[in-house]
Write a protein that holds these residues in place. Structure first.
Motif, mmCIF file in Angstrom:
data_model
loop_
_atom_site.group_PDB
_atom_site.id
_atom_site.type_symbol
_atom_site.label_atom_id
_atom_site.label_comp_id
_atom_site.label_asym_id
_atom_site.label_seq_id
_atom_site.Cartn_x
_atom_site.Cartn_y
_atom_site.Cartn_z
ATOM 1 N N PHE A 1 0.867 -1.171 0.000
ATOM 2 C CA PHE A 1 0.000 0.000 0.000
ATOM 3 C C PHE A 1 0.910 1.230 0.000
ATOM 4 O O PHE A 1 1.527 1.549 1.007
ATOM 5 C CB PHE A 1 -0.908 0.006 1.230
ATOM 6 C CG PHE A 1 -1.919 -1.102 1.230
ATOM 7 C CD1 PHE A 1 -3.183 -0.904 0.694
ATOM 8 C CD2 PHE A 1 -1.615 -2.340 1.768
ATOM 9 C CE1 PHE A 1 -4.124 -1.927 0.688
ATOM 10 C CE2 PHE A 1 -2.549 -3.367 1.768
ATOM 11 C CZ PHE A 1 -3.803 -3.162 1.226
ATOM 12 N N SER A 2 0.978 1.894 -1.119
ATOM 13 C CA SER A 2 1.965 2.959 -1.279
ATOM 14 C C SER A 2 1.515 4.269 -0.657
ATOM 15 O O SER A 2 0.370 4.701 -0.808
ATOM 16 C CB SER A 2 2.254 3.192 -2.766
ATOM 17 O OG SER A 2 3.153 4.252 -2.921
ATOM 18 N N GLY A 3 2.458 4.920 0.002
ATOM 19 C CA GLY A 3 2.231 6.253 0.554
ATOM 20 C C GLY A 3 3.017 7.310 -0.184
ATOM 21 O O GLY A 3 3.166 8.433 0.321
ATOM 22 N N ILE A 4 3.520 6.977 -1.356
ATOM 23 C CA ILE A 4 4.289 7.957 -2.135
ATOM 24 C C ILE A 4 3.405 9.166 -2.442
ATOM 25 O O ILE A 4 2.316 9.036 -2.982
ATOM 26 C CB ILE A 4 4.829 7.327 -3.435
ATOM 27 C CG1 ILE A 4 5.943 6.318 -3.102
ATOM 28 C CG2 ILE A 4 5.349 8.404 -4.383
ATOM 29 C CD1 ILE A 4 6.511 5.588 -4.294
ATOM 30 N N GLY A 5 3.897 10.331 -2.043
ATOM 31 C CA GLY A 5 3.136 11.572 -2.197
ATOM 32 C C GLY A 5 2.511 12.047 -0.907
ATOM 33 O O GLY A 5 2.057 13.188 -0.812
ATOM 34 N N MET B 1 -1.736 5.857 16.190
ATOM 35 C CA MET B 1 -2.538 4.811 15.565
ATOM 36 C C MET B 1 -2.535 5.035 14.050
ATOM 37 O O MET B 1 -3.363 5.769 13.516
ATOM 38 C CB MET B 1 -3.976 4.825 16.100
ATOM 39 C CG MET B 1 -4.108 4.357 17.535
ATOM 40 S SD MET B 1 -3.422 5.538 18.709
ATOM 41 C CE MET B 1 -3.545 4.604 20.224
ATOM 42 N N PRO B 2 -1.576 4.440 13.338
ATOM 43 C CA PRO B 2 -1.430 4.691 11.904
ATOM 44 C C PRO B 2 -2.302 3.771 11.052
ATOM 45 O O PRO B 2 -2.957 2.861 11.560
ATOM 46 C CB PRO B 2 0.050 4.407 11.667
ATOM 47 C CG PRO B 2 0.372 3.333 12.661
ATOM 48 C CD PRO B 2 -0.520 3.574 13.859
ATOM 49 N N LEU B 3 -2.241 4.013 9.729
ATOM 50 C CA LEU B 3 -2.986 3.201 8.765
ATOM 51 C C LEU B 3 -2.033 2.652 7.699
ATOM 52 O O LEU B 3 -0.833 2.590 7.898
ATOM 53 C CB LEU B 3 -4.109 4.035 8.135
ATOM 54 C CG LEU B 3 -5.228 4.481 9.089
ATOM 55 C CD1 LEU B 3 -6.240 5.338 8.350
ATOM 56 C CD2 LEU B 3 -5.925 3.293 9.740
ATOM 57 N N HIS B 4 -2.601 2.250 6.540
ATOM 58 C CA HIS B 4 -1.821 1.588 5.486
ATOM 59 C C HIS B 4 -0.602 2.378 5.021
ATOM 60 O O HIS B 4 0.459 1.823 4.786
ATOM 61 C CB HIS B 4 -2.682 1.392 4.216
ATOM 62 C CG HIS B 4 -3.851 0.498 4.370
ATOM 63 N ND1 HIS B 4 -5.098 0.983 4.670
ATOM 64 C CD2 HIS B 4 -3.981 -0.842 4.235
ATOM 65 C CE1 HIS B 4 -5.946 -0.025 4.719
ATOM 66 N NE2 HIS B 4 -5.306 -1.143 4.457
ATOM 67 N N ARG B 5 -0.817 3.687 4.836
ATOM 68 C CA ARG B 5 0.146 4.476 4.075
ATOM 69 C C ARG B 5 1.059 5.306 4.969
ATOM 70 O O ARG B 5 1.514 6.368 4.571
ATOM 71 C CB ARG B 5 -0.613 5.397 3.112
ATOM 72 C CG ARG B 5 -0.683 4.870 1.721
ATOM 73 C CD ARG B 5 -1.672 5.633 0.873
ATOM 74 N NE ARG B 5 -2.994 5.064 0.977
ATOM 75 C CZ ARG B 5 -3.365 3.926 0.401
ATOM 76 N NH1 ARG B 5 -2.497 3.243 -0.299
ATOM 77 N NH2 ARG B 5 -4.581 3.465 0.545
#
Length: 672
Positions: free
Chosen positions: A43-47, A66-70
């Motif tokens: 799951f990309s967080g690029i950007g 509490m983070p998520l996918h990206r």
């Protein structure tokens, strides 16, 4: 993009750059490894890196996120070793979840990161619980929870923000608005112009910022943190951003207009910050090259370590053992364990003063509040009003409103808050006003509480009291027996006492247990059943059944109201010798006691108030048929309530309940 360094030193600005660049370079490498088949999903967080990195930089190291996918930047900025993260992404047993979870669905206490579940929204309420723990201990700490713009459509978003506002909790809710929930654009997700407008509806402050500007993100969250601590209030931040890749790589980006990529490429968080540092002469091109080379070498070394993992060794016993958190020996010191598993042992308590079931529950809860100063009670109307059934009446005067907390009508948020309290070492008891209402908090229970220890070793020290059952003319939404829903869920414990002595002892045991326990209490038995109850602080062991009476003709295996139906029938049919087993704990089951009951008579009737199809009787009958077939003299029979909702009219309800068919099934068995 305008960067305002304020009083940040050159050294700090460079540190921010390295923190921002690292997740970008890791992601670019991961996309290569994904194409090579060395990781299975990404799951990309690029950007979007500036949001995760800026948030982690702005908070103290021991404040929960509490983070998520990206949000790879949260993990890297918290200095989690890339080698072990890579093991995690490969599904290695040497990763953070022993190969049991994927990508970022894990947490780690050491780094104060609470792993997400795929349902996204439940993350938010956990932050409420963590912040409540800090508030109770008068600590100057906040909790921060991520959500996406899609997650703001979930009920958990509303419940978590409302609870945080009502309880004045120092929580930062951070929306990453990247324009799309998988392929659903914001135009199909909400109608307000900006999501931050929702803050006012919850009675909190909010701000919308450029989520691609690392300095804006850092400065805003730093200032919001100070606000939350000073005012002891929550805050909502909406970060405008964009993801340059698909929701996950397999989904692609065909649904996104191409011009958006051109627009947001101009707003790239890494490139723009890099140009700022060059223009400010904080770094030059040669220094940038050195930093990139150093990070590249670091990544290659860490990936080499992470790739050198042992093959998975499948150990069934270990898998089963890790479903539950072990109870520490210290927590068992000095506690009396009452063994009343046989009629002879039960008779030793016959001279004690009698109490009603409801009074035994109240006494067990009261003594637990005295025993555990970190025990927090939560539920609708449980404070001054004393709860729907008055079990906590008088508690708020003795223990105060901080520990005896009225809640909004937010079952999901309160279960999530209970888990958040557990992250910070608190115990909690949540009272469902009626067991029927648990459906609103079902996701938190079966996916968050139940799985968290198996997933990453975090205990969920939570008890949920469940007033259940019929016989009181309360109709379809206040009379259900829904214990079977939870018996199917590994990681939960389910208890269901039928007598006052067991009600007190099992409640104390449930509160002392570090695992999530659903404690069912039958409303019709509250004031109709009395029995001897020791005044001391004691436990009845979870997982141990009780022989109510011994017999040789028919074994009735039951629990809750079924115990009283069975004993009443036995008393009026003395020519039949009944062996009656009270399960008391439905998960885990006492299989040794069940087998012994089968062996005593060879004829077994499983009796429960729950409806027939999908009830626990089906599981018991299957187990007996599989493991005790040679002991049987007749088919195992089940006597249960009708497969209809619970009717309101008393005559209809009496016909609905399993008790109406008890005589029919006993006669079938005795005549077989």
């Amino acid at each position: 993009m305008q960067f305002n360094r304020k009083e940040l030193t050159d050294e700090t600005l460079v540190h921010f750059y390295k923190s921002l660049l690292l997740p970008r370079m890791i992601e670019e490498k991961m996309l290569v490894l994904l194409r090579q088949g060395k990781i299975s999903k990404w799951f990309s967080g690029i950007g979007q890196e500036a949001i995760a990195v800026g948030a982690a930089l702005a908070l103290e190291q021991d404040e929960w996120i509490m983070p998520l996918h990206r949000n790879l930047g949260v993990f890297t900025t918290r200095n989690m070793p890339l080698s072990k993260l890579f093991m995690q992404w490969q599904g290695s047993q040497e990763g953070y979840s022993k190969g049991r979870e994927r990508s970022f669905h894990f947490g780690n206490r050491e780094h104060h990161i609470c792993g997400m579940i795929s349902h996204l929204g439940p993350q938010l309420a956990i932050a409420d619980g963590v912040a409540l723990a800090h508030k109770l201990r008068q600590e100057n700490k906040v909790a921060l929870a991520f959500t996406g713009e899609g997650g703001t459509s979930e009920g958990d978003f509303h419940e978590a923000l409302n609870t945080a506002a009502v309880w004045d909790l120092p929580v930062i809710f951070l929306i990453e608005n990247n324009g799309y929930g998988l392929s659903t654009p914001v135009s199909e997700q909400y109608r307000c112009e900006n999501l931050v407008e929702r803050a006012r509806g919850y009675g909190m402050e909010g701000i919308r910022i450029d989520g691609n500007n690392i300095l804006s993100v850092y400065d805003t969250i730093k200032g919001v943190r100070d606000y939350c601590l000073e005012k002891q209030k929550p805050y909502l931040i909406e970060c405008a951003t964009f993801r340059m890749r698909g929701h996950e790589e397999a989904s692609g980006t065909k649904y996104v207009p191409s011009y958006l990529f051109e627009v947001w490429e101009m707003k790239d968080p890494v490139k723009n910050y890099e140009q700022f540092l060059l223009s400010e002469k904080v770094l030059d091109e040669e220094q940038l090259t050195v930093i990139k080379q150093d990070l590249k070498e670091y990544i290659e070394v860490e990936l080499s370590i992470g790739a050198n993992t042992s093959p998975i060794v499948v150990d069934t016993e270990l898998e089963l053992d890790d479903v539950y958190a072990p109870r520490s020996k210290d927590s068992q010191y000095g506690i009396t364990i009452i063994d009343n598993t046989t009629p002879q042992q039960s008779n030793t308590f016959s001279t004690l003063p009698e109490k009603r079931l409801i009074d035994a529950i109240k006494e067990g809860l009261h003594q637990s509040m005295q025993q555990h100063t970190n025990l927090v009670l939560m539920g609708q109307d449980i404070a001054e009003y004393g709860g729907a059934f008055k079990i906590t009446e008088g508690f708020v005067e003795e223990f105060g409103k901080e520990r005896v907390r009225n809640t909004p009508l937010c079952e999901s948020a309160i279960v999530g808050s209970a888990l958040g309290l557990s992250l910070e070492g608190f115990k909690s008891m949540m009272e469902m006003q009626f067991a029927d209402f648990v459906t609103v908090g079902f996701n938190q229970i079966v996916n968050n509480l139940a799985k968290i220890h198996y997933r990453w070793g975090q205990q969920a020290d939570v008890v949920i009291r469940m007033p259940a059952g019929g016989g009181v003319g309360a109709g379809p939404f206040h009379s259900q027996s829904n214990e079977a829903w939870f018996v199917h869920t590994p990681g939960l414990k389910v208890v269901y006492p039928s007598t006052p002595i067991d009600a007190k002892g099992l409640l104390i045991a449930a509160i002392n247990d570090p695992n999530p326990v659903l404690y069912f209490e039958h409303k019709a038995l509250y004031r109709s059943v009395s029995g001897p109850v020791p005044g001391e602080y004691y436990e009845i062991e979870i997982g141990k059944a009780r022989v109510v009476q011994e017999g040789v003709d028919i074994s009735i295996i039951t629990y809750g109201s079924g115990i009283h139906w069975a004993t009443e029938y036995a008393n009026t049919h003395s020519y039949i010798s009944f062996h009656i087993l009270d399960l008391r704990t439905l998960l885990p089951l006492d299989y040794a006691a069940i087998r012994s009951a089968v062996a005593r008579t060879g004829k077994v009737l499983i009796l429960h108030e729950d409806t027939l199809v999908g009830g626990i009787g089906g599981e018991l009958a299957a187990w007996i048929g599989e493991y005790c077939f040679d002991l049987l003299d007749a088919p195992v029979m089940r006597c249960a309530s009708l497969d209809t909702p619970v009717p309101f009219n008393i005559e209809l309800e009496n016909n609905f309940l399993a008790k109406a068919r008890l005589d029919e099934y006993i006669r079938k068995l005795i005549n077989y």
